[in-house]
Design a protein around this motif. Structure first.
Motif, mmCIF file in Angstrom:
data_model
loop_
_atom_site.group_PDB
_atom_site.id
_atom_site.type_symbol
_atom_site.label_atom_id
_atom_site.label_comp_id
_atom_site.label_asym_id
_atom_site.label_seq_id
_atom_site.Cartn_x
_atom_site.Cartn_y
_atom_site.Cartn_z
ATOM 1 N N LEU A 86 0.946 -1.246 -0.182
ATOM 2 C CA LEU A 86 0.059 -0.010 -0.089
ATOM 3 C C LEU A 86 0.763 1.322 0.231
ATOM 4 O O LEU A 86 0.460 2.184 -0.722
ATOM 5 C CB LEU A 86 -0.994 -0.005 1.325
ATOM 6 C CG LEU A 86 -1.844 -0.953 1.406
ATOM 7 C CD1 LEU A 86 -2.952 -0.855 2.444
ATOM 8 C CD2 LEU A 86 -2.794 -1.300 -0.011
ATOM 9 N N ARG A 95 -4.106 4.855 -4.796
ATOM 10 C CA ARG A 95 -4.741 5.387 -3.578
ATOM 11 C C ARG A 95 -5.402 4.303 -2.817
ATOM 12 O O ARG A 95 -6.237 3.509 -3.612
ATOM 13 C CB ARG A 95 -5.670 6.416 -3.836
ATOM 14 C CG ARG A 95 -6.367 6.978 -2.636
ATOM 15 C CD ARG A 95 -6.978 8.544 -2.934
ATOM 16 N NE ARG A 95 -7.801 8.295 -4.383
ATOM 17 C CZ ARG A 95 -9.169 8.412 -4.052
ATOM 18 N NH1 ARG A 95 -9.803 8.241 -2.913
ATOM 19 N NH2 ARG A 95 -10.027 8.267 -5.377
ATOM 20 N N THR A 96 -5.210 4.229 -1.529
ATOM 21 C CA THR A 96 -6.153 3.267 -0.901
ATOM 22 C C THR A 96 -7.522 3.743 -0.688
ATOM 23 O O THR A 96 -7.720 4.782 -0.093
ATOM 24 C CB THR A 96 -5.671 2.846 0.426
ATOM 25 O OG1 THR A 96 -4.151 2.248 0.230
ATOM 26 C CG2 THR A 96 -6.338 1.607 1.116
ATOM 27 N N PRO A 100 -7.091 -1.017 5.126
ATOM 28 C CA PRO A 100 -7.000 -2.324 5.432
ATOM 29 C C PRO A 100 -7.784 -3.133 6.390
ATOM 30 O O PRO A 100 -8.348 -2.471 7.202
ATOM 31 C CB PRO A 100 -5.445 -2.999 5.845
ATOM 32 C CG PRO A 100 -4.569 -1.711 5.451
ATOM 33 C CD PRO A 100 -5.595 -0.399 5.522
ATOM 34 N N ALA A 110 -6.996 -5.057 1.305
ATOM 35 C CA ALA A 110 -7.287 -3.475 0.827
ATOM 36 C C ALA A 110 -7.648 -3.317 -0.672
ATOM 37 O O ALA A 110 -7.419 -4.097 -1.334
ATOM 38 C CB ALA A 110 -6.211 -2.561 1.202
ATOM 39 N N LEU A 112 -7.627 -0.715 -3.776
ATOM 40 C CA LEU A 112 -6.643 0.370 -4.131
ATOM 41 C C LEU A 112 -7.335 1.049 -5.557
ATOM 42 O O LEU A 112 -8.042 0.297 -6.139
ATOM 43 C CB LEU A 112 -5.259 -0.089 -4.485
ATOM 44 C CG LEU A 112 -4.283 -0.561 -3.443
ATOM 45 C CD1 LEU A 112 -3.135 -1.141 -4.163
ATOM 46 C CD2 LEU A 112 -4.084 0.693 -2.698
ATOM 47 N N THR A 121 -7.931 -5.245 -5.820
ATOM 48 C CA THR A 121 -7.777 -5.508 -4.456
ATOM 49 C C THR A 121 -6.382 -6.449 -4.192
ATOM 50 O O THR A 121 -6.254 -7.256 -5.104
ATOM 51 C CB THR A 121 -9.047 -6.476 -4.211
ATOM 52 O OG1 THR A 121 -10.099 -5.667 -4.456
ATOM 53 C CG2 THR A 121 -8.919 -7.082 -2.451
#
Length: 264
Positions: A86, A95-96, A100, A110, A112, A121
């Motif tokens: 990440l 960008r997340t 998580p 997470a 993204l 993912t």
């Protein structure tokens, strides 16, 4: 042998009707869907291929999902160190947008957006499973055998995923006015998929997955008989098989790969 970061390790459909989806994909791909044995998974359906290996999950949108959030198919890519992945993605312009988050007895994941804004993912599993949802083998019916990214900037996408997962650009197939279909290299002899321009092809901006079927025409006909629609193909691909794209009864796109038995 241990899998490399970026390997597709799970496929998941978020749909308003799990049972209808389970029936559709059972007919088209030969899957069998059963609720997860873990009570914490809240009725999550696990689909197994004809060989008995788990390949995908089917779920309804969770209450925590924002209104209007996209549904449909997603790919889980392996990240052995999720936090490092990440952080690296952020350095590369990603960008997340979710997580998580821990999945009990499974791992940590997470969602993204890559540098071009395409969702993906990433997941750090609790353990490496013996089953392989992504299996590029001739008789791996019901398994995913190819992944495909349609993006507004293929060169930028190769730079992003190259730094994130170590992928390389390994040749391309010219498509005339639609640009190039550029193959992904993920280690010696490993070609999990390809990237193409969403602008030139007018394909939806997304990751798409292709599942192996024993007869492409029969699979298409079955999909159409179960409220699905054919949106592309069948088109012959290198090696002699054919590819097609369908949408299921809720409008979710998925790819199919297989031979034309009628033409054999």
């Amino acid at each position: 042998m241990s899998l490399a970061d970026g390997t597709p390790i799970w496929f998941e459909l978020t749909t308003p009707d799990q049972q209808a989806a389970a029936a559709f994909y059972a007919a088209v791909l030969g899957w069998t869907a059963q609720p997860s044995p873990m009570a914490e998974h809240g009725g999550y359906l696990i689909a197994t291929a004809p060989d008995g290996e788990g390949v995908a999950g089917l779920m309804t949108p969770p209450p925590t999902m924002p209104a209007g959030a996209p549904t449909g198919w997603s790919i889980y890519f392996l990240a052995r160190d999720l936090d490092a992945t990440l952080a690296k993605a952020a350095e590369l312009g990603g960008r997340t947008v979710f997580g998580p988050m821990d999945i009990p007895h499974v791992g940590r994941f997470a969602v993204l957006l890559d540098a071009q804004g395409v969702p993906l993912t990433v997941m750090q599993p609790d353990r490496e499973e013996a089953t392989r949802p992504f299996k590029q083998m001739p008789d791996a019916h019901g398994h995913a055998v190819w992944i495909e990214l349609a993006t507004p900037d293929p060169d930028g996408a190769f730079a992003f995923y190259g730094s994130l997962f170590g992928w390389t650009r390994e040749g391309a197939m010219p498509m005339g006015a639609m640009g190039e279909y550029a193959f992904i290299g993920a280690g010696e002899g490993v070609r999990p998929g390809a990237m193409m321009s969403s602008t030139l092809t007018r394909a939806p901006v997304q990751w798409n997955s292709y599942f192996l079927v024993p007869d492409i025409d029969a699979a298409i006909a079955t999909a159409q008989a179960h409220d699905g629609k054919l949106i592309q193909g069948p088109d012959q691909i290198p090696g002699g098989d054919y590819s097609a794209n369908i949408i299921d009864g809720h409008g979710h796109q998925v790819g199919l790969v297989g031979p034309r038995r009628a033409a054999a």
